[in-house]
Design a protein around this motif. Structure first.
Motif, PDB file in Angstrom:
ATOM      1  N   SER A  76       0.816  -1.222   0.000  1.00 45.04           N
ATOM      2  CA  SER A  76       0.000   0.000   0.000  1.00 45.04           C
ATOM      3  C   SER A  76       0.848   1.271   0.000  1.00 45.04           C
ATOM      4  O   SER A  76       0.297   2.378  -0.035  1.00 45.04           O
ATOM      5  N   LEU A  77       2.175   1.130   0.042  1.00 45.46           N
ATOM      6  CA  LEU A  77       3.042   2.298   0.182  1.00 45.46           C
ATOM      7  C   LEU A  77       3.447   2.932  -1.147  1.00 45.46           C
ATOM      8  O   LEU A  77       4.072   3.985  -1.149  1.00 45.46           O
ATOM      9  N   HIS A  78       3.103   2.307  -2.254  1.00 46.78           N
ATOM     10  CA  HIS A  78       3.554   2.833  -3.548  1.00 46.78           C
ATOM     11  C   HIS A  78       3.109   4.278  -3.790  1.00 46.78           C
ATOM     12  O   HIS A  78       3.925   5.109  -4.216  1.00 46.78           O
ATOM     13  N   PRO A  79       1.854   4.635  -3.523  1.00 38.65           N
ATOM     14  CA  PRO A  79       1.473   6.050  -3.712  1.00 38.65           C
ATOM     15  C   PRO A  79       2.269   6.996  -2.824  1.00 38.65           C
ATOM     16  O   PRO A  79       2.644   8.090  -3.252  1.00 38.65           O
ATOM     17  N   MET A  80       2.552   6.580  -1.574  1.00 36.23           N
ATOM     18  CA  MET A  80       3.295   7.447  -0.669  1.00 36.23           C
ATOM     19  C   MET A  80       4.725   7.660  -1.166  1.00 36.23           C
ATOM     20  O   MET A  80       5.255   8.777  -1.126  1.00 36.23           O
ATOM     21  N   ILE A  81       5.359   6.588  -1.651  1.00 33.69           N
ATOM     22  CA  ILE A  81       6.727   6.702  -2.154  1.00 33.69           C
ATOM     23  C   ILE A  81       6.774   7.655  -3.331  1.00 33.69           C
ATOM     24  O   ILE A  81       7.662   8.522  -3.420  1.00 33.69           O
ATOM     25  N   ARG A  82       5.822   7.537  -4.240  1.00 30.46           N
ATOM     26  CA  ARG A  82       5.804   8.443  -5.393  1.00 30.46           C
ATOM     27  C   ARG A  82       5.587   9.879  -4.953  1.00 30.46           C
ATOM     28  O   ARG A  82       6.172  10.815  -5.506  1.00 30.46           O
ATOM     29  N   THR A  83       4.751  10.065  -3.937  1.00 31.53           N
ATOM     30  CA  THR A  83       4.457  11.408  -3.449  1.00 31.53           C
ATOM     31  C   THR A  83       5.697  12.093  -2.905  1.00 31.53           C
ATOM     32  O   THR A  83       5.866  13.306  -3.049  1.00 31.53           O
ATOM     33  N   THR A  84       6.592  11.327  -2.298  1.00 31.07           N
ATOM     34  CA  THR A  84       7.773  11.929  -1.674  1.00 31.07           C
ATOM     35  C   THR A  84       8.752  12.488  -2.691  1.00 31.07           C
ATOM     36  O   THR A  84       9.595  13.316  -2.337  1.00 31.07           O
ATOM     37  N   VAL A  85       8.663  12.057  -3.949  1.00 31.53           N
ATOM     38  CA  VAL A  85       9.617  12.546  -4.949  1.00 31.53           C
ATOM     39  C   VAL A  85       8.928  13.276  -6.098  1.00 31.53           C
ATOM     40  O   VAL A  85       9.545  13.531  -7.122  1.00 31.53           O
ATOM     41  N   THR A  86       7.658  13.598  -5.939  1.00 33.37           N
ATOM     42  CA  THR A  86       6.965  14.320  -6.990  1.00 33.37           C
ATOM     43  C   THR A  86       7.687  15.618  -7.302  1.00 33.37           C
ATOM     44  O   THR A  86       8.270  16.255  -6.424  1.00 33.37           O
ATOM     45  N   THR A  87       7.658  16.018  -8.555  1.00 37.01           N
ATOM     46  CA  THR A  87       8.402  17.210  -8.988  1.00 37.01           C
ATOM     47  C   THR A  87       7.586  18.487  -8.822  1.00 37.01           C
ATOM     48  O   THR A  87       8.014  19.554  -9.259  1.00 37.01           O
ATOM     49  N   ALA A  88       6.434  18.395  -8.187  1.00 38.71           N
ATOM     50  CA  ALA A  88       5.548  19.570  -8.092  1.00 38.71           C
ATOM     51  C   ALA A  88       6.088  20.619  -7.127  1.00 38.71           C
ATOM     52  O   ALA A  88       5.731  21.787  -7.217  1.00 38.71           O
ATOM     53  N   ASP A  89       6.936  20.232  -6.178  1.00 38.02           N
ATOM     54  CA  ASP A  89       7.413  21.152  -5.149  1.00 38.02           C
ATOM     55  C   ASP A  89       8.929  21.331  -5.239  1.00 38.02           C
ATOM     56  O   ASP A  89       9.609  20.661  -6.004  1.00 38.02           O
ATOM     57  N   THR A  90       9.450  22.223  -4.424  1.00 40.37           N
ATOM     58  CA  THR A  90      10.884  22.425  -4.347  1.00 40.37           C
ATOM     59  C   THR A  90      11.543  21.249  -3.639  1.00 40.37           C
ATOM     60  O   THR A  90      10.875  20.449  -2.982  1.00 40.37           O
ATOM     61  N   SER A  91      12.868  21.171  -3.745  1.00 40.27           N
ATOM     62  CA  SER A  91      13.603  20.081  -3.112  1.00 40.27           C
ATOM     63  C   SER A  91      13.382  20.063  -1.604  1.00 40.27           C
ATOM     64  O   SER A  91      13.155  19.008  -1.006  1.00 40.27           O
ATOM     65  N   GLU A  92      13.427  21.231  -0.961  1.00 39.50           N
ATOM     66  CA  GLU A  92      13.245  21.303   0.491  1.00 39.50           C
ATOM     67  C   GLU A  92      11.841  20.871   0.890  1.00 39.50           C
ATOM     68  O   GLU A  92      11.649  20.214   1.922  1.00 39.50           O
ATOM     69  N   GLU A  93      10.853  21.240   0.081  1.00 40.45           N
ATOM     70  CA  GLU A  93       9.472  20.837   0.375  1.00 40.45           C
ATOM     71  C   GLU A  93       9.320  19.327   0.236  1.00 40.45           C
ATOM     72  O   GLU A  93       8.627  18.691   1.034  1.00 40.45           O
ATOM     73  N   ARG A  94       9.974  18.756  -0.770  1.00 36.27           N
ATOM     74  CA  ARG A  94       9.902  17.302  -0.949  1.00 36.27           C
ATOM     75  C   ARG A  94      10.548  16.582   0.222  1.00 36.27           C
ATOM     76  O   ARG A  94      10.034  15.583   0.717  1.00 36.27           O
ATOM     77  N   ILE A  95      11.687  17.090   0.670  1.00 39.42           N
ATOM     78  CA  ILE A  95      12.393  16.466   1.794  1.00 39.42           C
ATOM     79  C   ILE A  95      11.544  16.540   3.060  1.00 39.42           C
ATOM     80  O   ILE A  95      11.377  15.548   3.776  1.00 39.42           O
ATOM     81  N   ALA A  96      10.983  17.708   3.335  1.00 42.79           N
ATOM     82  CA  ALA A  96      10.157  17.870   4.541  1.00 42.79           C
ATOM     83  C   ALA A  96       8.946  16.950   4.484  1.00 42.79           C
ATOM     84  O   ALA A  96       8.571  16.327   5.489  1.00 42.79           O
ATOM     85  N   ARG A  97       8.337  16.839   3.296  1.00 48.02           N
ATOM     86  CA  ARG A  97       7.158  15.976   3.162  1.00 48.02           C
ATOM     87  C   ARG A  97       7.544  14.509   3.340  1.00 48.02           C
ATOM     88  O   ARG A  97       6.833  13.745   3.979  1.00 48.02           O
ATOM     89  N   ALA A  98       8.694  14.118   2.766  1.00 57.94           N
ATOM     90  CA  ALA A  98       9.129  12.726   2.882  1.00 57.94           C
ATOM     91  C   ALA A  98       9.340  12.347   4.336  1.00 57.94           C
ATOM     92  O   ALA A  98       8.873  11.294   4.788  1.00 57.94           O
ATOM     93  N   VAL A  99      10.043  13.198   5.084  1.00 57.87           N
ATOM     94  CA  VAL A  99      10.315  12.902   6.495  1.00 57.87           C
ATOM     95  C   VAL A  99       9.006  12.824   7.279  1.00 57.87           C
ATOM     96  O   VAL A  99       8.806  11.924   8.110  1.00 57.87           O
ATOM     97  N   GLU A 100       8.092  13.738   7.001  1.00 52.79           N
ATOM     98  CA  GLU A 100       6.808  13.755   7.704  1.00 52.79           C
ATOM     99  C   GLU A 100       5.990  12.489   7.398  1.00 52.79           C
ATOM    100  O   GLU A 100       5.410  11.876   8.298  1.00 52.79           O
ATOM    101  N   LEU A 101       5.964  12.086   6.126  1.00 54.80           N
ATOM    102  CA  LEU A 101       5.191  10.904   5.743  1.00 54.80           C
ATOM    103  C   LEU A 101       5.783   9.638   6.353  1.00 54.80           C
ATOM    104  O   LEU A 101       5.049   8.764   6.823  1.00 54.80           O
ATOM    105  N   ILE A 102       7.109   9.538   6.346  1.00 59.44           N
ATOM    106  CA  ILE A 102       7.752   8.350   6.914  1.00 59.44           C
ATOM    107  C   ILE A 102       7.502   8.272   8.416  1.00 59.44           C
ATOM    108  O   ILE A 102       7.166   7.213   8.952  1.00 59.44           O
TER     109      ILE A 102
END
Length: 208
Positions: free
Chosen positions: A72-98
């Protein structure tokens, strides 16, 4: 007749899930290679022979737990590297989701961390296959980014594996800090962000 069949199927699925839940609970304190099916069936309150109506072996049960933990984690993994946001926003979102996933499903995270290099080959292979799928999905997302111009497919896949491995490391760190003070969990989050940032910086300069 179809109504009766539906009831039986629902009961079968309920028993199957109960066996998986019981196994996951027992695996909090031991590895899958040491888990006996009698332990699992005793915890559920069914006869040992009933186990084989749902799983061929404890290894087969372990593979089902891998699918439950990672499928069930495939959508979450893709979300963490989506190109819609800046690098810092992606990193913050990835840490929060994990961190959120570890808080919600610590037993699943512990199971994957332990069995990824454990003694049950079909389970190791199932985890490896799921992580390979994650890496391919991450590569697909990274390829959409302008930063990917000039990158070879192999290099993008290598970068994707780095991200996936780092997410697993981050999950393990959050798992270790689950019962720790909020301050320690915050330090884990900062460290995870710094490690992801290091990968991001390397990505930015790779073609140099």
């Amino acid at each position: 007749m179809s109504h009766t069949f539906g009831i039986r199927q629902a009961q079968k699925q309920k028993t199957r899930q109960a066996l998986m839940d019981a196994a996951l609970l027992l695996l909090e304190e031991q590895s899958l290679s040491s888990l006996g099916l009698r332990e699992v069936t005793r915890a559920v309150g069914v006869a040992p022979t009933a186990f084989y109506r749902h799983f061929r072996s404890t290894a087969d049960l372990g593979v089902a737990l891998v699918e439950e933990a990672l499928g069930s984690l495939h959508p979450m993994i893709r979300t963490t590297v989506t190109t819609a946001d800046t690098s810092e926003e992606r990193i913050a979102r990835a840490v929060e989701l994990i961190a959120g996933h570890v808080n919600a499903y610590p037993a699943h995270v512990r199971f994957i961390a332990r069995e990824r290099h454990g003694g049950v080959q079909p389970v190791r292979e199932a985890i490896r296959d799921q992580l390979a799928r994650f890496a391919e999905e991450v590569r697909t997302e990274l390829a959409k980014d302008a930063q990917a111009d000039g990158w070879s497919g192999d290099d993008l896949l290598m970068l994707s594996h780095l991200y996936v491995d780092q997410m697993l490391i981050t999950a393990s760190l959050f798992l270790e800090a689950l019962e720790a003070s909020p301050d320690k969990r915050e330090r884990v989050g900062r460290l995870a962000a710094r490690q992801l940032r290091l990968i991001s910086i390397g990505r930015h300069h790779w073609l140099d």
